[in-house]
Design a protein around this motif. Structure first.
Motif, PDB file in Angstrom:
ATOM      1  N   ALA A 271      17.881  11.912   0.679  1.00  0.00           N
ATOM      2  CA  ALA A 271      17.417  12.374  -0.633  1.00  0.00           C
ATOM      3  C   ALA A 271      15.981  11.939  -0.883  1.00  0.00           C
ATOM      4  N   ASP A 272      15.650  10.695  -0.477  1.00  0.00           N
ATOM      5  CA  ASP A 272      14.299  10.182  -0.681  1.00  0.00           C
ATOM      6  C   ASP A 272      13.282  10.955   0.160  1.00  0.00           C
ATOM      7  N   VAL A 273      13.595  11.142   1.442  1.00  0.00           N
ATOM      8  CA  VAL A 273      12.657  11.837   2.322  1.00  0.00           C
ATOM      9  C   VAL A 273      12.519  13.302   1.917  1.00  0.00           C
ATOM     10  N   ALA A 274      13.575  13.864   1.327  1.00  0.00           N
ATOM     11  CA  ALA A 274      13.480  15.247   0.831  1.00  0.00           C
ATOM     12  C   ALA A 274      12.455  15.350  -0.291  1.00  0.00           C
ATOM     13  N   ARG A 275      12.318  14.310  -1.106  1.00  0.00           N
ATOM     14  CA  ARG A 275      11.279  14.316  -2.154  1.00  0.00           C
ATOM     15  C   ARG A 275       9.896  14.399  -1.504  1.00  0.00           C
TER      16      ARG A 275
ATOM     17  N   GLY B 115       5.898  -5.734  11.608  1.00  0.00           N
ATOM     18  CA  GLY B 115       4.491  -5.608  11.976  1.00  0.00           C
ATOM     19  C   GLY B 115       4.139  -4.206  12.441  1.00  0.00           C
ATOM     20  N   HIS B 116       5.156  -3.451  12.847  1.00  0.00           N
ATOM     21  CA  HIS B 116       4.961  -2.059  13.260  1.00  0.00           C
ATOM     22  C   HIS B 116       5.417  -1.099  12.170  1.00  0.00           C
ATOM     23  N   ALA B 117       5.440  -1.544  10.933  1.00  0.00           N
ATOM     24  CA  ALA B 117       5.949  -0.706   9.840  1.00  0.00           C
ATOM     25  C   ALA B 117       5.193   0.614   9.726  1.00  0.00           C
ATOM     26  N   GLY B 118       3.897   0.603   9.981  1.00  0.00           N
ATOM     27  CA  GLY B 118       3.115   1.830   9.896  1.00  0.00           C
ATOM     28  C   GLY B 118       3.562   2.890  10.883  1.00  0.00           C
ATOM     29  N   ALA B 119       4.237   2.437  11.955  1.00  0.00           N
ATOM     30  CA  ALA B 119       4.752   3.367  12.964  1.00  0.00           C
ATOM     31  C   ALA B 119       6.247   3.586  12.827  1.00  0.00           C
ATOM     32  N   GLY B 120       6.897   2.855  11.901  1.00  0.00           N
ATOM     33  CA  GLY B 120       8.322   3.069  11.677  1.00  0.00           C
ATOM     34  C   GLY B 120       9.189   1.845  11.816  1.00  0.00           C
ATOM     35  N   GLY B 121       8.642   0.710  12.180  1.00  0.00           N
ATOM     36  CA  GLY B 121       9.452  -0.485  12.331  1.00  0.00           C
ATOM     37  C   GLY B 121       9.907  -1.040  10.993  1.00  0.00           C
ATOM     38  N   SER B 122      11.203  -1.343  10.888  1.00  0.00           N
ATOM     39  CA  SER B 122      11.772  -2.013   9.723  1.00  0.00           C
ATOM     40  C   SER B 122      11.728  -1.172   8.450  1.00  0.00           C
ATOM     41  N   VAL B 123      11.591   0.161   8.589  1.00  0.00           N
ATOM     42  CA  VAL B 123      11.556   1.061   7.434  1.00  0.00           C
ATOM     43  C   VAL B 123      12.915   1.752   7.312  1.00  0.00           C
ATOM     44  N   TRP B 124      13.493   1.710   6.110  1.00  0.00           N
ATOM     45  CA  TRP B 124      14.791   2.329   5.835  1.00  0.00           C
ATOM     46  C   TRP B 124      14.635   3.320   4.688  1.00  0.00           C
TER      47      TRP B 124
ATOM     48  N   LEU C  63       6.003   9.407  -5.784  1.00  0.00           N
ATOM     49  CA  LEU C  63       6.978  10.435  -5.433  1.00  0.00           C
ATOM     50  C   LEU C  63       8.394  10.068  -5.875  1.00  0.00           C
ATOM     51  N   GLY C  64       8.567   8.892  -6.447  1.00  0.00           N
ATOM     52  CA  GLY C  64       9.898   8.473  -6.862  1.00  0.00           C
ATOM     53  C   GLY C  64      10.805   8.128  -5.696  1.00  0.00           C
ATOM     54  N   MET C  65      10.221   7.707  -4.580  1.00  0.00           N
ATOM     55  CA  MET C  65      11.004   7.353  -3.394  1.00  0.00           C
ATOM     56  C   MET C  65      11.427   5.890  -3.466  1.00  0.00           C
ATOM     57  N   ASP C  66      12.288   5.598  -4.421  1.00  0.00           N
ATOM     58  CA  ASP C  66      12.674   4.216  -4.686  1.00  0.00           C
ATOM     59  C   ASP C  66      13.603   3.639  -3.626  1.00  0.00           C
ATOM     60  N   ALA C  67      14.250   4.498  -2.838  1.00  0.00           N
ATOM     61  CA  ALA C  67      15.200   4.005  -1.833  1.00  0.00           C
ATOM     62  C   ALA C  67      14.541   3.742  -0.484  1.00  0.00           C
ATOM     63  N   THR C  68      13.250   4.025  -0.367  1.00  0.00           N
ATOM     64  CA  THR C  68      12.531   3.792   0.885  1.00  0.00           C
ATOM     65  C   THR C  68      11.918   2.401   0.852  1.00  0.00           C
TER      66      THR C  68
ATOM     67  N   LEU D 254       0.839  -1.207   0.000  1.00  0.00           N
ATOM     68  CA  LEU D 254       0.000   0.000   0.000  1.00  0.00           C
ATOM     69  C   LEU D 254       0.867   1.247   0.000  1.00  0.00           C
ATOM     70  N   LEU D 255       1.896   1.240   0.837  1.00  0.00           N
ATOM     71  CA  LEU D 255       2.797   2.385   0.917  1.00  0.00           C
ATOM     72  C   LEU D 255       3.523   2.605  -0.405  1.00  0.00           C
ATOM     73  N   ARG D 256       4.000   1.525  -0.994  1.00  0.00           N
ATOM     74  CA  ARG D 256       4.738   1.637  -2.252  1.00  0.00           C
ATOM     75  C   ARG D 256       3.843   2.136  -3.380  1.00  0.00           C
ATOM     76  N   THR D 257       2.657   1.576  -3.472  1.00  0.00           N
ATOM     77  CA  THR D 257       1.773   1.890  -4.598  1.00  0.00           C
ATOM     78  C   THR D 257       1.221   3.312  -4.532  1.00  0.00           C
TER      79      THR D 257
END
Length: 482
Positions: free
Chosen positions: A271-275, A258-267, A222-227, A213-216
């Motif tokens: 540059a990506d977050v600046a987009r 399982g906590h990805a929506g809150a920030g778990g296991s997200v890298w 936004l072109g955030m391919d590194a996230t 869902l987040l990716r799609t």
């Protein structure tokens, strides 16, 4: 005895200097825009950072700078493409998913039970929490579920840099949400569990997994391919930064997808977050309306769906930060000036102040260091004082008590090394404590030939204290090594 104690103190303290905590520090490595890099170093000051990756958006221009290195076994200079653990900056991403789906008809006032009907919530107040309440931390849901296992993990995190969440998947997170009870609703009370629950509910509504869902809906447009949301068994991003604690020890990544929506296991990368920041400022990002302040929070702050808005003097900053065991992140922007910033660091030190200074805002006082790490740093290394005092006092000293005192002092010295506030207390204090233990041991050994095995009749419990100290030392060694 005095000469033996002094010699032992000097030898042990000198040797301990090689093992003393090594707080992280910025190296001279620099990448990207030199002028921005200098501003970053000035903004970072003397705080314990290892590598800072920064992207600054100003007057429509995007600049990148990296100062310091990645840490780990092969340290390399960081830049805007170095991947960091994102932490809680994922929360406004989840809020943007809510705002985007709301544009298509999903009501933010929908109770979470309507999207997760198969979850057996034990508290009706949790089941009736709305999506908007979850996103703005107003559902009264605790930040984490407190269990004996979770309590043990929290201490393993403190002493050994372990992941306090483990590798908890979506079902484990839902089980936690089903078991907790809600407190007072309507007031902002920060909740990792609540936003993780929201992420899973939105994914269930969309008929997919959270990462898809987040990716799609957000990352791809936004072109955030590194996230990325790292799944079990997947490798961490190549060339990533390695997290470190205040004593320089390696910190385990928080791979709780399982906590990805809150920030778990997200890298992600700066540059990506600046987009993301650029698009939210421009109002062109999917769900950009999530950043609009909707509800009052603490001390004049307001919150939208995940994004906080805070006034610093004449500046109003919309922002969110992130913090895991070995990483600190910050993303913020000032709509009025059109300036935005992303800061990523690979230590546990917060980077909010760096971001605010680059935005031209006065960073508030951090409120001073935490008490517990200071106790570990200032008191624990000096447990050998008891042995030193007993050795010179003489009465009641025996061989069992000497061994027991040495073992317990060594245990406390080790705990001080792993959990002390060495970002505040000079690390040589630890070596000084080791010297005190050495002095006590040296003094006790001069008396050793004349000491009885035990000053009291030997019974089974005579050996209990040294045996317990040995068991705890062995357990700590296993935790630190395995």
């Amino acid at each position: 005895m005095k000469r033996a104690a002094a010699l032992a103190a000097l030898v042990v303290a000198a040797l301990a200097l090689f093992l003393a905590p090594r707080p992280p520090e910025l190296s001279t490595a620099t990448t990207g825009d030199p002028a921005l890099a200098e501003l970053v170093r000035d903004a970072a000051g003397q705080e314990e950072h290892r590598g800072l990756s920064v992207t600054l958006i100003e007057d429509g221009r995007v600049r990148h700078a990296g100062v310091g290195d990645t840490g780990g076994p092969d340290p390399r200079p960081v830049d805007q493409n170095t991947s960091y653990e994102l932490g809680s900056i994922a929360k406004p991403l989840t809020g943007m998913l809510l705002a985007d789906l709301a544009d298509e008809g999903l009501s933010p006032d929908t109770p979470v039970r309507d999207l997760l009907p198969r979850v057996p919530f034990s508290d009706p107040a949790v089941a009736s929490a709305t999506l908007a309440e979850l996103s703005s931390h107003r559902a009264g849901i605790p930040s984490v579920r407190l269990t004996p296992v979770g309590f043990l993990r929290s201490y393993l995190y403190v002493f050994a840099g372990e992941n306090p969440y483990g590798t908890a998947g979506p079902q484990s997170m839902l089980d936690d949400a089903a078991a907790v009870s809600a407190g007072k609703r309507g007031e902002v009370s920060y909740s990792n569990l609540g936003v993780a629950l929201l992420g899973q509910a939105l994914a269930e509504h969309a008929g997919t997994g959270y990462e898809d869902l987040l990716r799609t809906r957000l990352l791809a447009p936004l072109g955030m391919d590194a996230t990325v949301v790292v799944q079990p068994g997947e490798p961490l991003p190549a060339g990533r930064a390695h997290g470190e604690g205040a004593n320089g020890q390696s910190m385990e990544p928080w791979l709780d997808h399982g906590h990805a929506g809150a920030g778990g296991s997200v890298w992600s990368t700066s540059a990506d977050v600046a987009r993301l920041v650029q698009a939210v400022m421009a109002g062109s990002a999917p769900g950009a309306d999530a950043a609009r302040p909707r509800f009052d929070a603490d001390e004049g702050e307001r919150i939208g769906y995940g994004w906080f808005t805070t006034r610093y003097g004449d500046k109003e900053i919309t922002w969110h930060n992130g913090g895991t065991g070995g990483f600190g992140t910050y993303a913020g922007f000032d709509r009025a000036s059109g300036r935005g910033v992303v800061v990523m660091g690979n230590t546990g030190a917060r980077v909010d102040g760096v971001g605010l200074r680059l935005l031209g805002a006065e960073a508030p006082d951090g409120g001073g260091p935490e008490i517990r790490p200071l106790i570990f740093a200032l008191a624990f290394p000096f447990a050998g004082l008891g042995l030193l005092y007993a050795a010179f006092r003489g009465s009641g000293l025996d061989r069992v008590s000497v061994v027991s005192r040495v073992l317990w002092a060594a245990l406390f010295l080790a705990l001080g090394h792993t959990a002390g506030g060495w970002d505040v207390v000079p690390p040589f204090v630890w070596a000084l404590g080791a010297g005190v233990l050495g002095a006590g041991l040296g003094a006790a050994l001069t008396r050793w030939p004349g000491l009885p095995v035990s000053a009291k009749p030997v019974k089974w419990h005579t050996w209990l204290s040294p045996a317990l100290a040995v068991a705890l030392l062995a357990g700590l060694a296993v935790v630190l090594v395995v």
